[in-house]
Design an enzyme around this catalytic site. Structure first.
Site, mmCIF file in Angstrom:
data_model
loop_
_atom_site.group_PDB
_atom_site.id
_atom_site.type_symbol
_atom_site.label_atom_id
_atom_site.label_comp_id
_atom_site.label_asym_id
_atom_site.label_seq_id
_atom_site.Cartn_x
_atom_site.Cartn_y
_atom_site.Cartn_z
ATOM 1 N N ASP A 1 39.836 35.074 22.409
ATOM 2 C CA ASP A 1 39.857 36.536 22.474
ATOM 3 C C ASP A 1 40.645 36.977 23.706
ATOM 4 O OD1 ASP A 1 37.436 38.810 21.146
ATOM 5 O OD2 ASP A 1 39.262 39.326 22.235
ATOM 6 N N HIS B 1 36.933 44.400 -1.830
ATOM 7 C CA HIS B 1 35.840 44.687 -0.875
ATOM 8 C C HIS B 1 35.931 46.152 -0.481
ATOM 9 C CE1 HIS B 1 32.855 44.175 2.177
ATOM 10 N NE2 HIS B 1 33.694 44.331 3.180
HETATM 11 N N1 LIG Z 1 35.282 41.001 5.562
HETATM 12 C C1 LIG Z 1 34.112 41.551 5.858
HETATM 13 O O1 LIG Z 1 33.171 41.606 5.041
HETATM 14 C C2 LIG Z 1 33.896 42.107 7.247
HETATM 15 C C3 LIG Z 1 32.597 42.269 7.750
HETATM 16 C C4 LIG Z 1 32.450 42.786 9.065
HETATM 17 C C5 LIG Z 1 33.567 43.114 9.817
HETATM 18 N N2 LIG Z 1 34.794 42.941 9.269
HETATM 19 C C6 LIG Z 1 36.015 43.247 10.042
HETATM 20 O O2 LIG Z 1 36.150 42.258 11.061
HETATM 21 C C7 LIG Z 1 36.912 42.823 12.153
HETATM 22 C C8 LIG Z 1 36.161 42.605 13.448
HETATM 23 O O3 LIG Z 1 34.973 43.356 13.423
HETATM 24 P P1 LIG Z 1 34.032 43.353 14.737
HETATM 25 O O4 LIG Z 1 32.855 44.191 14.432
HETATM 26 O O5 LIG Z 1 33.858 41.969 15.207
HETATM 27 O O6 LIG Z 1 34.981 44.148 15.785
HETATM 28 P P2 LIG Z 1 34.948 44.012 17.380
HETATM 29 O O7 LIG Z 1 35.793 45.140 17.893
HETATM 30 O O8 LIG Z 1 33.569 43.840 17.852
HETATM 31 O O9 LIG Z 1 35.707 42.618 17.636
HETATM 32 C C9 LIG Z 1 37.068 42.480 17.383
HETATM 33 C C10 LIG Z 1 37.581 41.514 18.433
HETATM 34 O O10 LIG Z 1 38.961 41.263 18.167
HETATM 35 C C11 LIG Z 1 39.580 41.105 19.416
HETATM 36 N N3 LIG Z 1 41.023 41.292 19.291
HETATM 37 C C12 LIG Z 1 41.681 42.446 19.061
HETATM 38 N N4 LIG Z 1 43.002 42.214 19.064
HETATM 39 C C13 LIG Z 1 43.164 40.888 19.296
HETATM 40 C C14 LIG Z 1 44.288 40.037 19.414
HETATM 41 N N5 LIG Z 1 45.550 40.523 19.322
HETATM 42 N N6 LIG Z 1 44.094 38.722 19.640
HETATM 43 C C15 LIG Z 1 42.832 38.221 19.762
HETATM 44 N N7 LIG Z 1 41.720 38.986 19.671
HETATM 45 C C16 LIG Z 1 41.904 40.298 19.440
HETATM 46 C C17 LIG Z 1 38.947 42.191 20.299
HETATM 47 O O11 LIG Z 1 39.140 41.914 21.670
HETATM 48 C C18 LIG Z 1 37.503 42.104 19.856
HETATM 49 O O12 LIG Z 1 36.739 41.261 20.698
HETATM 50 C C19 LIG Z 1 37.112 44.296 11.800
HETATM 51 O O13 LIG Z 1 38.374 44.469 11.189
HETATM 52 C C20 LIG Z 1 36.008 44.559 10.772
HETATM 53 O O14 LIG Z 1 36.326 45.623 9.893
HETATM 54 C C21 LIG Z 1 34.991 42.459 8.008
HETATM 55 O O1 LIG Z 2 32.223 48.123 6.378
HETATM 56 C C1 LIG Z 2 32.961 47.649 7.245
HETATM 57 O O2 LIG Z 2 33.853 48.286 7.811
HETATM 58 C C2 LIG Z 2 32.772 46.206 7.675
HETATM 59 C C3 LIG Z 2 32.612 45.287 6.494
HETATM 60 O O3 LIG Z 2 33.667 45.401 5.584
HETATM 61 C C4 LIG Z 2 31.266 45.464 5.817
HETATM 62 O O4 LIG Z 2 31.258 45.617 4.566
HETATM 63 O O5 LIG Z 2 30.263 45.433 6.537
#
Ligand SMILES: NC(=O)c1ccc[n+]([C@@H]2O[C@H](COP(=O)([O-])OP(=O)(O)OC[C@H]3O[C@@H](n4cnc5c(N)ncnc54)[C@H](O)[C@@H]3O)[C@@H](O)[C@H]2O)c1
Ligand SMILES: O=C(O)C[C@H](O)C(=O)O
Length: 334
Positions: free
Chosen positions: A35, A190
């Protein structure tokens, strides 16, 4: 001597940090976290190293073996050398949505983040299986597939396992049965049009449609479709405990080669693409997971009304595929 598998987590925010912690507690793999540094007043600090050390010390408290390391990287891609030797790379780096936003609103910003990370995975972990989590996940999985140039079996999006867990939760609460005895599948994009498959969902083998009224079923379907937004509205940011657990389910299916059938976002083309009406992009379908990634794509039967929901869900992804391709072309032209 059999070495422990190495799982790298790029992005150690809410989802990445909880994923790393759960993987460490399960004790199956060694974990590497990546990170950015963070500014703390005048100081530049390295939270990812602190989080990794803290998780490592948690393992000691629990008498669990395993290695957890943290690496600070830059937005330009410096510091990714420790990706070398990763068996699986999980991408959670990027921006989560805030209340009022759709997942698609994240596309432009997160594709830029993904481009740097995929270039480093190609450089240091060209044989890894990549699990994409960053949203909008179907489009990001497709973008990652395009940018990595890896076999499609090794680029897998996580969402259906999470959506199915939500569906199971709501069913379990409604009929007061353990989620262990509920078999519920959610496929498709999704997003708000995702497809909870009633026809093949069952509770202890009894078809779900025989246990709940159509009205109640529709209510649970709607709540599942908006499950992510429900938590974003409550917390101001997106969910991370259930997402982390869903990622761990996929990782364990791969590292133990246990042939689980799980709904994942994968690149569809050819005969399976024809069956699902998807040619050349990623959508959530049931796949068999093993130590090489996607071993098989299951052609799941759908009732006419489910097939209609499926087509709407696919369309909700397809309409943004062109934007992804334009963003990729624009960035590669730079
Ligand atoms: N697919 C799914 O079902 C699902 C579920 C939950 C979250 N998500 C997605 O996952 C992603 C992360 O969510 P989160 O809650 O952990 O967010 P968050 O903001 O808590 O964490 C994201 C992390 O990415 C890091 N980051 C940003 N740019 C970066 C880079 N260039 N290089 C390395 N690290 C970098 C940030 O510093 C941060 O720590 C979001 O896009 C969210 O929508 C998807
Ligand atoms: O809803 C979001 O933005 C995060 C993730 O895709 C989820 O379904 O929890």
């Amino acid at each position: 001597m059999k070495m422990r598998k190495v799982v790298s987590v790029v992005g150690a925010g809410n989802v990445g940090e909880h994923t790393a912690s759960l993987l460490a507690i399960r004790g199956l793999v060694d974990v590497r976290m990546f990170d950015l540094p963070k500014r703390d007043g005048e100081r530049l600090i390295e939270p990812v190293k602190g989080k990794a050390l803290d998780i490592q010390q948690m393992l000691s408290a629990l008498n669990i073996d395993g290695r957890v390391e943290g690496y600070t990287v830059s937005p330009e891609g410096d510091g990714y050398e420790a990706l070398e030797g990763s068996d699986i790379v999980i991408i959670t780096a990027g921006f989560p949505r805030r209340p009022g936003m759709s997942r698609e609103d994240l596309l432009d910003k997160n594709i830029g983040v993904l481009q740097v990370i995929t270039s480093k995975i190609k450089q240091y972990a060209k044989d890894a299986i990549v699990i994409v989590v960053t949203n909008p996940v179907d489009l990001m999985t497709y973008a990652a597939y395009r940018m990595l140039g890896f076999p499609k079996e090794r680029v897998i999006g996580m969402a259906g396992v999470l959506d199915s867990a939500r569906f199971k939760t709501f069913i379990s609460r409604e009929i007061k049965v353990s989620p262990q005895d509920i078999h519920a599948y959610v496929i498709g994009g999704h997003g708000d049009e995702m497809v909870p498959l009633i026809s093949i969902s069952n509770v202890g083998g009894i078809p779900l449609k025989d246990m709940l009224s159509k009205e109640k079923l529709n209510e649970l379907i709607k709540r599942t479709q908006f499950g992510g937004g429900e938590i974003v509205d409550l917390m101001g940011t997106s969910a991370y405990h259930a997402p982390a657990a869903s990622i761990v389910e996929m990782v364990e299916a791969i590292v133990t080669d246990n042939k689980r059938i799980l709904p994942c976002s994968v690149y569809l083309e050819g005969e399976t693409g024809e069956y699902y009406g998807v040619e050349g992009f990623c959508v959530g379908v049931p796949v068999k997971l093993g130590n090489c990634g996607v071993e098989d794509i299951i052609k799941i039967p759908m009732l006419p009304e489910e097939r209609e929901m499926w087509q709407r869900s696919v369309e909700s992804v397809r309409r943004n595929v062109k934007t992804v391709e334009e963003l990729l072309n624009a960035r590669s032209a730079v």
